[in-house]
Design an enzyme around this catalytic site. Structure first.
Site, PDB file in Angstrom:
ATOM      1  N   SER A 129     -47.085 -17.825   8.510  1.00  0.00           N
ATOM      2  CA  SER A 129     -46.967 -18.920   9.478  1.00  0.00           C
ATOM      3  C   SER A 129     -48.338 -19.418   9.922  1.00  0.00           C
ATOM      4  O   SER A 129     -49.329 -18.678   9.868  1.00  0.00           O
ATOM      5  CB  SER A 129     -46.200 -18.452  10.716  1.00  0.00           C
ATOM      6  OG  SER A 129     -44.915 -18.030  10.368  1.00  0.00           O
TER       7      SER A 129
HETATM    8  N1  SAH Z   1     -43.906 -13.979   9.951  1.00  0.00           N
HETATM    9  C1  SAH Z   1     -44.200 -13.978   8.551  1.00  0.00           C
HETATM   10  C2  SAH Z   1     -43.412 -15.116   7.952  1.00  0.00           C
HETATM   11  C3  SAH Z   1     -43.156 -14.970   6.523  1.00  0.00           C
HETATM   12  S1  SAH Z   1     -42.192 -16.314   5.841  1.00  0.00           S
HETATM   13  C4  SAH Z   1     -45.700 -14.196   8.388  1.00  0.00           C
HETATM   14  O1  SAH Z   1     -46.253 -14.977   9.133  1.00  0.00           O
HETATM   15  O2  SAH Z   1     -46.309 -13.595   7.492  1.00  0.00           O
HETATM   16  C5  SAH Z   1     -40.554 -15.761   6.123  1.00  0.00           C
HETATM   17  C6  SAH Z   1     -40.239 -14.431   5.528  1.00  0.00           C
HETATM   18  O3  SAH Z   1     -38.843 -14.197   5.702  1.00  0.00           O
HETATM   19  C7  SAH Z   1     -40.512 -14.316   4.037  1.00  0.00           C
HETATM   20  O4  SAH Z   1     -41.409 -13.259   3.825  1.00  0.00           O
HETATM   21  C8  SAH Z   1     -39.132 -14.014   3.432  1.00  0.00           C
HETATM   22  O5  SAH Z   1     -39.209 -13.120   2.349  1.00  0.00           O
HETATM   23  C9  SAH Z   1     -38.395 -13.428   4.629  1.00  0.00           C
HETATM   24  N2  SAH Z   1     -36.938 -13.490   4.573  1.00  0.00           N
HETATM   25  C10 SAH Z   1     -36.141 -14.563   4.322  1.00  0.00           C
HETATM   26  N3  SAH Z   1     -34.833 -14.195   4.368  1.00  0.00           N
HETATM   27  C11 SAH Z   1     -34.824 -12.871   4.681  1.00  0.00           C
HETATM   28  C12 SAH Z   1     -33.783 -11.919   4.873  1.00  0.00           C
HETATM   29  N4  SAH Z   1     -32.494 -12.235   4.748  1.00  0.00           N
HETATM   30  N5  SAH Z   1     -34.119 -10.655   5.178  1.00  0.00           N
HETATM   31  C13 SAH Z   1     -35.432 -10.292   5.298  1.00  0.00           C
HETATM   32  N6  SAH Z   1     -36.445 -11.144   5.112  1.00  0.00           N
HETATM   33  C14 SAH Z   1     -36.155 -12.424   4.808  1.00  0.00           C
END
Ligand code: SAH
Length: 276
Positions: free
Chosen positions: A111
């Site tokens: 993010s």
């Molecule tokens: N807060 C993190 C955001 C990563 S993007 C950062 O800033 O690094 C969103 C993340 O959600 C991705 O890594 C994706 O793999 C995860 N994601 C999406 N659906 C998911 C689910 N059902 N269970 C676990 N993770 C999930």
């Protein structure tokens, strides 16, 4: 929304955002886009240092700008974002301190700094030493690490992501960071799992943060939120809003909308990796 006015008046109106690069708004769940940002606060990376790798001056400038524009208003949030170096969490060669999301592979992004700061501000009161937090969609582990630093060694923070490679990477990132000792002593852990089911083992949580957009609030997450606890979750598909959900002491729920956002979807692993 003071930050809207101060930050970038030309893109404060929702519609104006469609002047952003096409790939920002050509949304589908299987393409790797620049996501995880607040539509009202996205600054296009114009005013942060352009530096890759780690840099204490870049990190400081990033936090100073977030303070100046009112995104960070608390000392603890400023301290934690300065302590945990975003440069250790972005892929090599990326601009760590620019206010923009960065692709991390697997159709996911870390993010934008203003989004991390916004969520930390919203959750700060419930991230006191000794408290418990769950970070769903932990990705790079950056925000999970911030939570861990805030609740400390007496607290308990759990990150869950459904992509095993991202969980491995997040553990390596944390190991290089100031949060390493918290991983070692077991007050911080990162797991592979479907975050829509939460993580029952350490429930109930004072804080649940969801880093991907859900079409509706998953019931297990509501169940695992402590009375008196707070959840921050982006809701929606194309049009998304960051929702703040407070569970009252009697178990009833109060919801308010914080801002419009654009996040990657909270979905199944197959759906996320489709076409990858
Ligand atoms: N807060 C993190 C955001 C990563 S993007 C950062 O800033 O690094 C969103 C993340 O959600 C991705 O890594 C994706 O793999 C995860 N994601 C999406 N659906 C998911 C689910 N059902 N269970 C676990 N993770 C999930």
């Amino acid at each position: 929304m003071r930050a809207q006015v101060l930050l970038f008046p030309t893109i404060t109106a929702y519609g104006r955002l469609y002047c952003a690069p096409r790939r920002l708004h050509r949304y589908n769940s299987s393409s790797s886009l620049f996501l995880n940002l607040s539509l009202s606060r996205f600054s296009g990376g114009l005013f942060f240092h352009m530096e890759s790798g780690t840099s204490s001056s870049g990190k400081k400038a990033m936090v100073e700008n977030l303070k100046r524009y009112g995104v960070i208003s608390s000392k603890r949030v400023a301290q934690v974002m300065e302590a945990l170096d975003r440069g250790l969490f972005v892929p090599a060669g990326s601009s760590a301190y620019v206010d923009t999301p960065v692709p991390i592979g697997y159709n996911a992004t870390i993010s934008a700094p203003h989004m991390h700061a916004t969520c930390l501000q919203l959750l700060e009161d419930k991230l006191q030493p000794g408290m418990r937090a769950l970070d769903v969609g932990s990705g790079t582990g950056y925000l999970t690490g911030c939570f861990a630093l805030m609740v400390g060694a007496e607290g308990r923070v759990v990150g869950v992501d459904h992509i095993p490679e991202l969980v491995d990477m997040s553990i390596k990132n944390i190991e290089k960071s100031v949060a390493a000792s918290l991983l070692k002593n077991g007050s911080l852990s990162l797991h592979v799992g479907d975050g829509r089911k939460g993580w029952q083992e350490f429930a109930p949580y004072d804080v649940i943060h969801v880093g991907a957009a859900a079409s509706e609030i998953p019931q297990p997450l509501l169940d695992q939120l402590k009375p008196g606890g707070r959840m921050v979750i982006p809701l929606g598909t194309y049009f998304q809003e960051l929702k703040v959900i407070d569970k009252n002491k009697d178990g009833s729920i109060k919801v308010h909308t914080e801002t419009s956002v654009r996040y990657v979807p909270l979905t199944s692993r197959d759906e996320q990796l489709g076409g990858f």
